[in-house]
Design a protein around this motif. Structure first.
Motif, mmCIF file in Angstrom:
data_model
loop_
_atom_site.group_PDB
_atom_site.id
_atom_site.type_symbol
_atom_site.label_atom_id
_atom_site.label_comp_id
_atom_site.label_asym_id
_atom_site.label_seq_id
_atom_site.Cartn_x
_atom_site.Cartn_y
_atom_site.Cartn_z
ATOM 1 N N TRP A 150 36.890 40.964 37.737
ATOM 2 C CA TRP A 150 35.215 41.393 38.243
ATOM 3 C C TRP A 150 35.168 41.580 39.830
ATOM 4 C CZ3 TRP A 150 31.935 43.952 36.141
ATOM 5 C CH2 TRP A 150 31.606 43.845 34.778
ATOM 6 N N ASN A 151 35.868 40.739 40.430
ATOM 7 C CA ASN A 151 35.799 40.611 41.993
ATOM 8 C C ASN A 151 36.487 41.937 42.593
ATOM 9 O OD1 ASN A 151 34.341 38.363 42.695
ATOM 10 N ND2 ASN A 151 36.121 36.985 42.657
ATOM 11 N N PHE B 211 27.205 44.732 38.943
ATOM 12 C CA PHE B 211 27.137 43.593 39.374
ATOM 13 C C PHE B 211 26.124 42.932 38.253
ATOM 14 C CE2 PHE B 211 28.012 45.059 43.782
ATOM 15 C CZ PHE B 211 28.748 44.013 44.165
ATOM 16 N N SER C 241 29.604 32.029 40.050
ATOM 17 C CA SER C 241 28.681 33.215 40.629
ATOM 18 C C SER C 241 28.743 33.461 41.912
ATOM 19 C CB SER C 241 27.445 33.160 39.867
ATOM 20 O OG SER C 241 26.789 32.342 40.195
ATOM 21 N N ILE D 73 30.090 36.613 43.706
ATOM 22 C CA ILE D 73 29.627 38.041 43.347
ATOM 23 C C ILE D 73 28.162 38.087 43.885
ATOM 24 C CG2 ILE D 73 28.903 39.065 41.197
ATOM 25 C CD1 ILE D 73 31.099 37.639 39.506
#
Length: 857
Positions: free
Chosen positions: A605-606, A630, A642, A645
């Motif tokens: 995801w990053n 996001f 989290s 993010i």
């Protein structure tokens, strides 16, 4: 009788009349004796009375024992008198024992008294006389009573020593082994019920009194009886091995004195072999003892052969060390003797040159063999390890390391060949056997023999390893070998062979339709195709030398096999990005986040979010789409992961959206943060961005929230929240509010100092306040700050003093664990206070003297 009448007093008349009566008994004599003793009658008077008693009642056991003991005590007490003819006194008492023997010869107590008295007469009385008395005693008493005599007899043996002692102890051995244990006793009463101690004592005494081996046949018979009779051996109370070793020590000692006895040599050799077969764990000690026997008999060649045989047959390092060290000591001793002999011959007036030359030649030969022996030691040790366990791969690898890979190629090849034939893969510790195969191949590679190296690899990949990772490593090294030979096509062909999936028939044959890499019940060859490491190597090769379609097909195959890792997906996406196929790239990221869940998908995801932002211009992805990404990530992401993010999301809103939206993201991040340290860091970023984007007034609300939301015990709270808030108010020209923040913060921090804060953190707050006053305040405000600081420190000091007094530590200044300043001392803020004179009148305690240099520019 006239002499006798001289010892009779008027008070004895009643006793005398009773003795003269016809009804005289032992009790009358004993009563008369007690009467004499009570009146302290002379010894001669008592002796006369006892003599009359044994003459009148010759079969009275009591009277005889009183008489004999009294006379023995008389002689024992007079031993130190020089005017006494001791030999004559002994003879008189011996004659009394002789007369008593006619009536007392069936009483063992009488014999014990007599024999003890005879032993005490040595050397005035010969040992032969005493020994004959013991013989007469044993012949007279029944067998069941001999146990009372033997302790005295063996005491005589220890006094006599020599052959007499040996014969007595040998007689006792014959007696003891033929008589039931219940009838035999030798040691003190507390040990007499343990016949094993007596047998051990007998063995040691027999050897002690035969130092020159005069009784060698009899001694051999004794030890043979122990070794051949388990019942007799059990009576010794000692380990069987101890008896055998004791016998070997004896024959070694006798071998030095009787060098020509071939029958004994055979007997000793067979005896040692029987001992080794019975006690294999004692091979080293027994082998050394046999070699010592040959050395004692000057048969050095047989000693060396025995040493070599022992080393070849050793199966433990302990046995090998014992034998090898003894062998080295023997060779060193032999060379030393040769050197001494040569030196003596060279220093002689006339030297036989031929003899000297022969000795030098022998010395050189012995020295060369000694060097060779020392050089062979590591190989001998390794042989022991391999005899212990032929499947010990570490031992085989150690043997490989003993050779020079440049010079000893043939020897190394033989070692590898022996190893792969001797080792059973199912009995090897996982992770070891593959390393041996790799070393085998490396040897050929070192000598540029790639063809034979390939043959080794081809054989190795068919081995049923216990650990599939061993097979994987072999495939990897084979591939890397081909790459090193600049044959990328061959490398790809090798790795394709490795990752080729087994045919459907092979799966069904093993009862499997789905194969897992970790399924140890299947052969590694059926599972290796699912190795991520092999697929990664294949993907690297294809990606670097193959076409785009071929590379994509390879990545898709990995995904199909479910062998992909997050790194595989990231590499796949990077490859597509390099090919500028952004849609496919993002599709790979989408597949990755759907295949893996948190925390595994966190890095995907990053990277995915960062790529989506960085490639927005090229891909024309809308802001709303990125925001949706996001939101999707944060929806699945655990709160404790989290933070990165949220920060990336806020930055995106800051650069592509509204500042207020960015602030909302920070607020959302704070709402899910649980750890105080994380919250503090977020507040620090939040306030900085708020000041930068929306101004100080908006940031004031955030500081107020942080002031309440974050515990004062959080590391960095003072600097981030208190100092930051105060200087923000100063920037807004709200100096009073700033001072109140410092004041309240100082009290909060000081309260927490005792448990949480270190001194430097507290001092940081005061230094920042001082800096604030120097920049925005005046002399009065500075004094007020110092007064507050002093009051707080006094309050802290008082609290600590009370705490220490309650715990019993208040009287010791050295036991103050926090280093607080006592309230009575106060803060010394100037040289005036520091050098206070007691003669100066008391002043206002709240007065503060300032050094105005602090206010100078």
């Amino acid at each position: 009788m006239e002499v006798a009448l001289d010892y009779i007093e008027e008070a004895d008349s009643s006793y005398e009349s009773e003795l003269l009566s016809q009804n005289c008994t032992v009790e009358h004599f004993l009563a008369y004796l007690r009467h004499k003793q009570s009146r302290n009658a002379s010894s001669d008077s008592i002796v006369l009375l006892l003599r009359r008693g044994v003459q009148q009642l010759p079969r009275s056991y009591k009277l005889w024992m009183f008489y004999l003991r009294f006379r023995v005590n008389q002689v024992s007490a007079a031993v130190s008198r020089e005017d006494l003819d001791l030999e004559n006194e002994y003879a008189i008492v011996n004659s009394i024992f002789g007369r008593a023997m006619k009536y007392m010869d069936k009483y063992p107590v009488f014999w014990k008294e007599y024999l003890v008295f005879l032993i005490s007469q040595i050397p005035l009385t010969s040992v032969t006389v005493v020994r004959r008395a013991f013989n007469a005693c044993l012949q007279t008493l029944p067998l069941v009573q001999h146990r009372q005599i033997w302790p005295l007899f063996v005491r005589l043996a220890d006094i006599a020593g020599g052959k007499t002692a040996w014969c007595i102890w040998y007689r006792f051995f014959l007696y003891k082994k033929s008589v039931p244990d219940v009838l035999v006793g030798l040691l003190p009463e507390d040990d007499s019920e343990n016949p094993s101690n007596e047998f051990s004592l007998v063995l040691s005494k027999l050897q002690e009194y035969d130092p020159d081996g005069s009784f060698q046949p009899e001694m051999r018979q004794v030890f043979n009886e122990f070794s051949q009779s388990s019942k007799l051996l059990s009576k010794t109370g000692r380990a069987e091995l101890d008896i055998y070793e004791e016998y070997l020590e004896y024959v070694i000692a006798s071998g030095r004195r009787h060098k020509s006895a071939p029958s004994q040599d055979t007997e000793v050799t067979e005896f040692v072999e029987r001992c080794i077969s019975k006690f294999p764990d004692q091979r080293g000690k027994l082998t050394v003892q046999l070699s010592r026997y040959w050395i004692a008999k000057a048969q050095l060649y047989k000693a060396r052969l025995n040493f070599e045989k022992g080393i070849r047959e050793s199966v433990t390092i302990r046995d090998f060390t014992l034998i090898f060290d003894a062998f080295v000591e023997f060779e060193d001793s032999a060379m030393t003797k040769l050197v001494n002999k040569i030196d003596k011959l060279e220093s002689a007036p006339s030297t036989d040159l031929s003899q000297l030359e022969d000795l030098n030649t022998e010395l050189n030969l012995r020295f060369a063999k000694f060097e060779r022996l020392m050089e062979r030691r590591p190989f001998m040790v390794n042989d022991v390890l391999l005899r212990q366990n032929a499947n010990n791969v570490d031992a085989w690898l150690e043997r490989v390391s003993l050779y020079d890979k440049q010079k000893d190629v043939l020897s190394l090849l033989k070692v590898f060949d022996d190893a792969v034939q001797a080792i059973d893969p199912s009995k090897v510790e996982p992770g070891k056997f593959g390393k041996l195969w790799l070393e085998f191949a490396e040897l050929y590679i070192l000598h540029n023999d790639i063809a034979h190296a390939r043959e080794v690899y081809q054989t190795a990949v068919k081995v049923p390893f216990k650990d599939v990772n061993e097979l994987i490593e072999i495939w990897v090294h084979w591939t890397e070998t081909e790459i090193a030979e600049d044959s990328v096509e061959s490398a790809i062909r090798v790795i394709r062979t490795a990752i080729e999936a087994p045919k459907r028939g092979q799966k069904a044959q093993n009862g499997r339709h789905f194969i897992s890499l970790d399924d140890d019940s299947l052969p590694p060859q059926l599972r290796v195709y699912k190795s991520i490491k092999l697929w990664s190597l294949y993907l690297d090769l294809v990606e670097s030398s193959g076409s785009k379609d071929e590379t994509i097909a390879a990545y898709e195959k990995v995904l199909e096999l479910k062998a992909a890792t997050p790194l595989t997906l990231i590499n796949y996406a990077n490859f597509l990005e390099e090919c500028e196929d952004y849609d496919a790239c993002f599709q790979v990221y989408e597949r990755g986040v759907s295949l893996f869940s948190f925390p595994t998908s966190f890095e995907i995801w990053n990277i995915y979010l960062a790529k989506a932002i960085n490639l927005q211009e090229k891909t024309k992805v809308s802001n709303e789409r990125i925001k949706d990404l996001f939101d999707q990530a944060l929806e699945k992401c655990p709160d404790n992961m989290s933070k990165p993010i949220y920060l990336l999301y806020a930055k995106f809103e800051e650069e592509h959206g509204l500042a207020t939206a960015s602030m909302k993201i920070y607020k959302r991040a704070l709402s899910v943060a649980t750890e105080p340290e994380v919250k503090l860091e977020l507040y620090k970023i939040y306030t900085t961005k708020a000041i930068e984007l929306l101004g100080p007034n908006f940031a004031r609300q955030i500081f107020e929230q942080a002031y309440v939301d974050i515990p004062v015990s959080t590391p960095g709270f003072a600097e981030t929240v208190i100092v930051g808030f105060a200087f923000l108010e100063a920037e807004l020209k709200q100096l009073t509010r700033a001072r109140e923040i410092f004041k309240q913060g100082a009290e909060m921090v000081s309260l927490a100092t005792r448990k949480i804060y270190k001194d430097e953190q507290r001092e940081l707050l005061w230094n920042k306040w001082k800096q604030f006053e120097l920049e925005f305040g005046d002399e009065e405000s500075y004094k007020q700050m110092l007064r507050l600081k002093r009051r707080i420190e006094e309050k802290m000091g008082k609290s600590v003093t009370e705490l220490l007094s309650q715990s019993g530590l208040g009287d010791s200044q050295d036991k103050n664990p926090l280093g607080f300043v006592a309230a009575s001392h106060g803060p010394k803020v100037s040289s005036i206070n520091a050098a206070h004179d007691a003669s100066v009148p008391a002043t206002n305690p709240d007065a503060i003297e300032l050094d105005m240099e602090d206010f100078e520019d």
